[in-house]
Design a protein around this motif. Structure first.
Motif, PDB file in Angstrom:
ATOM      1  N   PRO A  85       0.825  -1.203   0.000  1.00  0.00           N
ATOM      2  CA  PRO A  85       0.000   0.000   0.000  1.00  0.00           C
ATOM      3  C   PRO A  85       0.863   1.258   0.000  1.00  0.00           C
ATOM      4  N   VAL A  86       0.351   2.304  -0.622  1.00  0.00           N
ATOM      5  CA  VAL A  86       1.076   3.578  -0.691  1.00  0.00           C
ATOM      6  C   VAL A  86       0.684   4.412   0.536  1.00  0.00           C
ATOM      7  N   PRO A  87       1.666   4.906   1.294  1.00  0.00           N
ATOM      8  CA  PRO A  87       1.350   5.431   2.625  1.00  0.00           C
ATOM      9  C   PRO A  87       0.689   6.804   2.696  1.00  0.00           C
ATOM     10  N   TYR A  88       0.877   7.673   1.692  1.00  0.00           N
ATOM     11  CA  TYR A  88       0.384   9.041   1.802  1.00  0.00           C
ATOM     12  C   TYR A  88      -0.686   9.316   0.753  1.00  0.00           C
ATOM     13  N   ASP A  89      -1.604  10.251   1.088  1.00  0.00           N
ATOM     14  CA  ASP A  89      -2.635  10.632   0.126  1.00  0.00           C
ATOM     15  C   ASP A  89      -2.256  11.956  -0.533  1.00  0.00           C
ATOM     16  N   LEU A  90      -3.156  12.474  -1.375  1.00  0.00           N
ATOM     17  CA  LEU A  90      -2.840  13.646  -2.192  1.00  0.00           C
ATOM     18  C   LEU A  90      -2.558  14.900  -1.374  1.00  0.00           C
ATOM     19  N   ALA A  91      -2.977  14.906  -0.123  1.00  0.00           N
ATOM     20  CA  ALA A  91      -2.697  16.070   0.720  1.00  0.00           C
ATOM     21  C   ALA A  91      -1.200  16.322   0.858  1.00  0.00           C
ATOM     22  N   ALA A  92      -0.383  15.255   0.705  1.00  0.00           N
ATOM     23  CA  ALA A  92       1.071  15.408   0.842  1.00  0.00           C
ATOM     24  C   ALA A  92       1.670  16.237  -0.293  1.00  0.00           C
ATOM     25  N   ILE A  93       0.926  16.369  -1.410  1.00  0.00           N
ATOM     26  CA  ILE A  93       1.435  17.167  -2.531  1.00  0.00           C
ATOM     27  C   ILE A  93       1.403  18.654  -2.199  1.00  0.00           C
ATOM     28  N   ARG A  94       0.560  19.030  -1.222  1.00  0.00           N
ATOM     29  CA  ARG A  94       0.288  20.439  -0.959  1.00  0.00           C
ATOM     30  C   ARG A  94       1.568  21.232  -0.706  1.00  0.00           C
ATOM     31  N   ASP A  95       2.509  20.658   0.008  1.00  0.00           N
ATOM     32  CA  ASP A  95       3.725  21.388   0.375  1.00  0.00           C
ATOM     33  C   ASP A  95       4.957  20.909  -0.395  1.00  0.00           C
ATOM     34  N   ALA A  96       4.758  20.130  -1.455  1.00  0.00           N
ATOM     35  CA  ALA A  96       5.902  19.549  -2.182  1.00  0.00           C
ATOM     36  C   ALA A  96       6.640  20.601  -3.002  1.00  0.00           C
ATOM     37  N   ASP A  97       7.950  20.461  -3.039  1.00  0.00           N
ATOM     38  CA  ASP A  97       8.783  21.296  -3.921  1.00  0.00           C
ATOM     39  C   ASP A  97       9.042  20.617  -5.260  1.00  0.00           C
ATOM     40  N   LEU A  98       8.972  19.299  -5.263  1.00  0.00           N
ATOM     41  CA  LEU A  98       9.210  18.523  -6.485  1.00  0.00           C
ATOM     42  C   LEU A  98       8.226  17.356  -6.501  1.00  0.00           C
ATOM     43  N   VAL A  99       7.475  17.248  -7.591  1.00  0.00           N
ATOM     44  CA  VAL A  99       6.471  16.199  -7.754  1.00  0.00           C
ATOM     45  C   VAL A  99       6.871  15.344  -8.947  1.00  0.00           C
ATOM     46  N   ILE A 100       6.990  14.030  -8.752  1.00  0.00           N
ATOM     47  CA  ILE A 100       7.377  13.115  -9.823  1.00  0.00           C
ATOM     48  C   ILE A 100       6.240  12.130 -10.072  1.00  0.00           C
ATOM     49  N   VAL A 101       5.848  12.002 -11.342  1.00  0.00           N
ATOM     50  CA  VAL A 101       4.833  11.025 -11.740  1.00  0.00           C
ATOM     51  C   VAL A 101       5.543   9.980 -12.606  1.00  0.00           C
ATOM     52  N   PRO A 102       5.793   8.770 -12.089  1.00  0.00           N
ATOM     53  CA  PRO A 102       6.632   7.819 -12.819  1.00  0.00           C
ATOM     54  C   PRO A 102       5.913   6.975 -13.844  1.00  0.00           C
ATOM     55  N   ASN A 103       4.570   6.919 -13.798  1.00  0.00           N
ATOM     56  CA  ASN A 103       3.898   5.923 -14.630  1.00  0.00           C
ATOM     57  C   ASN A 103       2.405   6.220 -14.689  1.00  0.00           C
ATOM     58  N   ALA A 135      -0.026  22.172  -7.210  1.00  0.00           N
ATOM     59  CA  ALA A 135       1.373  22.181  -6.777  1.00  0.00           C
ATOM     60  C   ALA A 135       2.231  22.979  -7.750  1.00  0.00           C
ATOM     61  N   HIS A 136       1.995  22.770  -9.042  1.00  0.00           N
ATOM     62  CA  HIS A 136       2.757  23.501 -10.057  1.00  0.00           C
ATOM     63  C   HIS A 136       2.462  24.996  -9.983  1.00  0.00           C
ATOM     64  N   ALA A 137       1.188  25.372  -9.826  1.00  0.00           N
ATOM     65  CA  ALA A 137       0.816  26.782  -9.745  1.00  0.00           C
ATOM     66  C   ALA A 137       1.449  27.452  -8.523  1.00  0.00           C
ATOM     67  N   ARG A 138       1.652  26.662  -7.461  1.00  0.00           N
ATOM     68  CA  ARG A 138       2.256  27.187  -6.247  1.00  0.00           C
ATOM     69  C   ARG A 138       3.767  27.331  -6.382  1.00  0.00           C
ATOM     70  N   GLY A 139       4.351  26.724  -7.416  1.00  0.00           N
ATOM     71  CA  GLY A 139       5.788  26.866  -7.641  1.00  0.00           C
ATOM     72  C   GLY A 139       6.584  25.586  -7.594  1.00  0.00           C
ATOM     73  N   ALA A 140       5.925  24.451  -7.389  1.00  0.00           N
ATOM     74  CA  ALA A 140       6.651  23.173  -7.382  1.00  0.00           C
ATOM     75  C   ALA A 140       7.092  22.799  -8.795  1.00  0.00           C
ATOM     76  N   ARG A 141       8.243  22.147  -8.901  1.00  0.00           N
ATOM     77  CA  ARG A 141       8.628  21.531 -10.165  1.00  0.00           C
ATOM     78  C   ARG A 141       7.869  20.209 -10.295  1.00  0.00           C
ATOM     79  N   VAL A 142       7.513  19.865 -11.523  1.00  0.00           N
ATOM     80  CA  VAL A 142       6.751  18.653 -11.776  1.00  0.00           C
ATOM     81  C   VAL A 142       7.453  17.860 -12.870  1.00  0.00           C
ATOM     82  N   ALA A 143       7.630  16.559 -12.651  1.00  0.00           N
ATOM     83  CA  ALA A 143       8.315  15.696 -13.623  1.00  0.00           C
ATOM     84  C   ALA A 143       7.449  14.487 -13.943  1.00  0.00           C
ATOM     85  N   GLY A 144       7.375  14.145 -15.231  1.00  0.00           N
ATOM     86  CA  GLY A 144       6.676  12.945 -15.675  1.00  0.00           C
ATOM     87  C   GLY A 144       7.657  12.013 -16.349  1.00  0.00           C
TER      88      GLY A 144
END
Length: 324
Positions: free
Chosen positions: A64-82, A101-110
């Motif tokens: 199981p994946v431990p965190y829900d989408l709320a954890a993205i709220r304060d992320a500086d870097l968001v990675i979507v692997p698949n 997250a992107h609008a707030r200034g986080a970098r986002v990677a796919g």
């Protein structure tokens, strides 16, 4: 463009249900290894569920994946692997969280098919981007506003990054480590993982280029099939037109209609494909391979090979050659 990352305090990897542990190793492995080597001490790295009850799987395990989408709220870097299917719309709550997250200034990677999630979120519109070479055409078709570069290992467009298939995710990870921690750290980490700090070339050297299926009843197709048996010769396009019993102008026009490219361009591409196969399967000198493929010398082959494949013939053989 090269990202210059500020202090990254929170990195999240967004996981959708059923993603394999093997795929996660490409997305998460570089950062996990960096932490084990004593780097990224102050970075909070979290696996986030992109949909309810998402789980990693592989080898009979289900995690199981431990965190829900709320954890993205304060992320500086968001990675979507698949993403499991380019034809399935990703969950809107995940897209909304990534957009926010992107609008707030986080970098986002796919990474790989994760690029389809960024495209669905609208973050790739008008931007250069890549994905696995086998899905690049589909990404361009489904998201025509994206400037797809099928040959790149990864694309850094500042606040949005994408990577090609498989190990390209690790290339992008090392690139991000380089931006976060400096080149010395990235190089030491790459050596510790027995990886090159930066791979030569791009995905072009991995793209499969099968010989086309041709209708031998068509005079153009017949000349193409014949040309494939004569790639070690000069083969002027005028000779192909004459063999098809057509004027050069009509031959060029019909050839473009069938293949989408000019006869001379197609011939050069086929010569390079043959050179790839000979570099993979023989120990022949590059100069002799060049002549077998219709080039006067290795020097004549090299610029065409580098332009179409992304690396020099010698580097390609070092990577893919099966004969010592």
């Amino acid at each position: 463009m090269t990202t210059v990352l500020g202090a990254v305090r929170s990195l999240v990897v967004v996981v959708f249900d059923g993603v394999s542990l093997g795929i996660m190793s490409f997305a998460f492995g570089v950062f996990d290894m960096a932490a084990s080597f004593g780097e990224l001490r102050d970075v909070d790295v979290r696996l986030v569920s992109g949909e309810p009850d998402a789980a990693l799987s592989g080898g009979g395990l289900s995690c199981p994946v431990p965190y829900d989408l709320a954890a993205i709220r304060d992320a500086d870097l968001v990675i979507v692997p698949n993403w499991r299917s380019p034809f399935e719309n990703p969950p809107e709550p995940a897209l909304a969280a990534i957009r926010a997250a992107h609008a707030r200034g986080a970098r986002v990677a796919g990474l790989c098919s994760g690029a389809f999630v960024l495209a669905a979120a609208g973050l790739l519109d008008g931007r250069p981007a890549t994905t696995h070479w086998g899905m690049a055409g589909l990404l361009a078709d489904l998201h025509p506003k994206v400037k797809v570069d099928a040959g790149a290992l990864y694309v850094d467009d500042g606040d949005v990054l994408t990577a090609g298939g498989g190990a390209s995710g690790m290339d992008l990870g090392l690139h991000l480590i380089r931006a976060m921690c400096g080149a010395d750290v990235a190089t030491r980490l790459a050596k510790g993982m027995v990886l090159p700090p930066h791979r030569q070339g791009g995905q072009a050297q991995y793209i499969e280029s099968p010989v086309p299926n041709l209708d031998d009843q068509d005079p153009i197709a017949e000349t193409m099939a014949w040309a494939l048996t004569k790639l070690d010769t000069t083969l002027p396009v005028d000779d192909l037109a004459q063999r098809a019993h057509m004027s050069r102008r009509n031959y060029d026009r019909r050839f473009r209609e069938i293949t989408g490219t000019a006869p001379a361009t197609w011939l050069t591409h086929q010569r390079v494909i043959r050179a790839q196969r000979l570099l993979e399967s023989t120990a022949l000198p590059v100069d002799l391979i060049a002549r077998y493929c219709g080039f006067s010398s290795a020097a004549a082959l090299r610029p065409h090979f580098r332009r179409l494949v992304g690396v020099a013939p010698a580097a390609y053989r070092e990577t893919f050659g099966s004969v010592s």
